[in-house]
Enzyme design. Structure first.
Site, short mmCIF file in Angstrom:
data_model
loop_
_atom_site.label_atom_id
_atom_site.label_comp_id
_atom_site.label_asym_id
_atom_site.label_seq_id
_atom_site.Cartn_x
_atom_site.Cartn_y
_atom_site.Cartn_z
N ASP A 10 2.91 -21.37 5.44
CA ASP A 10 1.99 -21.87 4.42
C ASP A 10 0.60 -21.36 4.82
O ASP A 10 0.40 -20.85 5.91
CB ASP A 10 2.01 -23.42 4.43
CG ASP A 10 0.99 -24.03 3.47
OD1 ASP A 10 0.98 -23.63 2.29
OD2 ASP A 10 0.21 -24.90 3.89
N SER A 11 -0.35 -21.55 3.92
CA SER A 11 -1.73 -21.18 4.24
C SER A 11 -2.34 -22.13 5.27
O SER A 11 -3.40 -21.85 5.80
CB SER A 11 -2.56 -21.20 2.97
OG SER A 11 -2.49 -22.49 2.40
N TYR A 42 -5.89 -20.39 0.26
CA TYR A 42 -5.49 -19.20 -0.48
C TYR A 42 -5.71 -19.41 -1.98
O TYR A 42 -5.75 -18.46 -2.75
CB TYR A 42 -3.99 -18.91 -0.27
CG TYR A 42 -3.60 -18.29 1.05
CD1 TYR A 42 -4.45 -18.25 2.15
CD2 TYR A 42 -2.33 -17.71 1.19
CE1 TYR A 42 -4.04 -17.68 3.36
CE2 TYR A 42 -1.93 -17.13 2.38
CZ TYR A 42 -2.78 -17.12 3.47
OH TYR A 42 -2.36 -16.55 4.64
N GLY A 43 -5.78 -20.68 -2.38
CA GLY A 43 -5.69 -21.04 -3.80
C GLY A 43 -6.82 -20.56 -4.69
O GLY A 43 -6.69 -20.60 -5.91
N CYS A 73 4.79 -22.78 0.32
CA CYS A 73 3.47 -22.71 -0.33
C CYS A 73 3.67 -22.25 -1.77
O CYS A 73 4.27 -21.20 -2.01
CB CYS A 73 2.59 -21.72 0.42
SG CYS A 73 0.98 -21.45 -0.34
N ASN A 74 3.18 -23.05 -2.70
CA ASN A 74 3.32 -22.68 -4.11
C ASN A 74 2.48 -21.47 -4.47
O ASN A 74 2.87 -20.62 -5.25
CB ASN A 74 2.87 -23.85 -4.99
CG ASN A 74 3.82 -25.03 -4.90
OD1 ASN A 74 4.70 -25.17 -5.73
ND2 ASN A 74 3.68 -25.86 -3.88
N THR A 75 1.28 -21.41 -3.89
CA THR A 75 0.35 -20.32 -4.22
C THR A 75 0.95 -18.97 -3.83
O THR A 75 0.86 -17.99 -4.58
CB THR A 75 -0.98 -20.56 -3.47
OG1 THR A 75 -1.45 -21.88 -3.80
CG2 THR A 75 -2.02 -19.54 -3.85
N GLU A 153 -7.14 -30.41 4.62
CA GLU A 153 -7.21 -29.67 5.89
C GLU A 153 -8.20 -30.33 6.85
O GLU A 153 -8.06 -30.21 8.06
CB GLU A 153 -7.61 -28.21 5.65
CG GLU A 153 -6.52 -27.35 5.02
CD GLU A 153 -5.46 -26.87 6.02
OE1 GLU A 153 -5.76 -26.69 7.20
OE2 GLU A 153 -4.30 -26.67 5.58
N CYS A 187 1.55 -28.08 -4.94
CA CYS A 187 0.89 -27.51 -3.76
C CYS A 187 1.47 -28.31 -2.61
O CYS A 187 1.50 -29.55 -2.66
CB CYS A 187 -0.61 -27.72 -3.84
SG CYS A 187 -1.48 -27.28 -2.31
N THR A 188 1.97 -27.61 -1.60
CA THR A 188 2.68 -28.33 -0.53
C THR A 188 1.75 -29.20 0.31
O THR A 188 2.21 -30.01 1.10
CB THR A 188 3.45 -27.35 0.36
OG1 THR A 188 2.54 -26.32 0.80
CG2 THR A 188 4.61 -26.74 -0.39
N HIS A 189 0.44 -29.03 0.14
CA HIS A 189 -0.49 -29.94 0.81
C HIS A 189 -0.45 -31.35 0.20
O HIS A 189 -0.81 -32.32 0.86
CB HIS A 189 -1.94 -29.43 0.70
CG HIS A 189 -2.29 -28.35 1.67
ND1 HIS A 189 -1.77 -27.09 1.59
CD2 HIS A 189 -3.15 -28.35 2.73
CE1 HIS A 189 -2.30 -26.35 2.57
NE2 HIS A 189 -3.13 -27.08 3.26
N1 DGL Z 1 -0.19 -25.29 0.27
C1 DGL Z 1 -0.52 -24.27 -0.66
C2 DGL Z 1 0.30 -24.38 -1.92
O1 DGL Z 1 1.36 -24.93 -1.93
C3 DGL Z 1 -1.92 -24.01 -1.08
C4 DGL Z 1 -3.05 -24.11 -0.18
C5 DGL Z 1 -4.19 -23.17 -0.38
O2 DGL Z 1 -4.95 -23.20 -1.34
O3 DGL Z 1 -4.31 -22.39 0.54
O4 DGL Z 1 -0.10 -23.88 -2.94
#
Ligand code: DGL
Length: 272
Positions: A10-11, A42-43, A73-75, A153, A187-189
């Site tokens: 993931d990011s 990353y988003g 990570c979805n992104t 984060e 988003c996995t966060h």
């Molecule tokens: N956890 C990431 C996701 O599922 C995104 C986090 C990011 O923006 O880096 O999209």
């Protein structure tokens, strides 16, 4: 049977939401986790940037002799899944979007589904396409939430945290107004803030954990290749991040309920 580790990335800390479900479901599996805490989020990046960074992340994990890769990570799934699959040859690469869309389509009763995600995931339109294939009449209300990942984060995860509640309320209001009965935590966060989201959406709205939903697809892909670990294997975990190791370990402790300090190393991801 294959006792080699699974690579999960993931990011940042978000992919730990998938790790939590893997530990609950298949503790005999070994895994190596990478969170790119030096370059998160990353988003808000372009698709080109997301492809370049995440191909590097996957390259690092392939040096660990992994039997499969889970893009937790979805992104990254939304913007770079085909590229990472092409780079990885025979190694199966599983993303989070399709399993989460399936879980949402199965959960909704009204066909009104909400999506909260990063801007890069919303912009890609992957969820609307995946849901439309499964439930053509469904209506997806999508909301980009750029402030949530930096808050998570930096440890703002508790329901009631003023900065978190203010941002979450702004992003969730349109979903409440649309009358959704299901919200994809795209988003996995976001499972790390499920308490806050649940409080603002109310008890009747189902929350779909995209990282968690992907574990079923991961284990099915391994089973199909006869590559699950020996049921009596002890499992094993290793964690890498690319910066701010202390923050990573502390958010992980809150989320996984265990101290992973001794299992966590820092890696210079730019070298891969
Ligand atoms: N956890 C990431 C996701 O599922 C995104 C986090 C990011 O923006 O880096 O999209």
């Amino acid at each position: 049977m294959d006792n080699r580790p699974i690579g999960i990335f993931d990011s940042g800390v978000g992919g730990l939401s998938a790790v939590r479900v893997l530990l609950e479901t298949a503790a005999n599996e070994r895994f190596v986790y990478f969170g790119d805490t030096a370059r998160v989020p990353y988003g808000d990046r372009t698709a080109e940037d997301i492809k370049a960074l995440s191909r590097q992340d996957a390259r690092f994990l392939r040096t660990k002799d992994v039997k499969a890769l889970l893009i937790a990570c979805n992104t990254i799934t939304a913007n770079a899944l085909p590229e990472i699959q092409a780079d990885s040859g025979e190694i199966p690469v599983i993303g989070v979007v399709e399993p989460a869309a399936q879980a949402a389509a199965a959960a909704t009763k009204t066909g009104r589904i909400g999506l909260i995600a990063t801007n890069a995931t919303v912009r890609s339109g992957v969820y609307e396409r995946a849901v439309a294939r499964l439930l053509p009449a469904a209506q997806v209300t999508a909301q980009g939430c750029p402030r949530l990942v930096p808050l998570i984060e930096s440890g703002h995860t508790q329901a009631g945290d003023p900065a978190l509640m203010e941002a979450a309320e702004e992003y969730l209001r349109p979903l409440r107004e649309a009358g959704v009965d299901t919200v994809i935590l795209g988003c996995t966060h976001y499972p790390l803030i499920a308490g806050a989201v649940g409080q603002l959406m109310g008890p009747d709205v189902r929350l779909i954990d995209s990282g968690g939903a992907s574990i079923g697809a991961l284990l099915a892909a391994l089973e199909e290749r006869d590559a699950l670990a020996d049921p009596s294997a002890p499992g094993g975990q290793a964690y890498y991040c690319s910066a701010r190791r202390e923050d990573f370990v502390s958010v992980a402790a809150a989320f996984l309920g265990r101290d992973i300090g001794a299992l966590t190393e820092t890696v210079e991801i730019e070298n891969y």
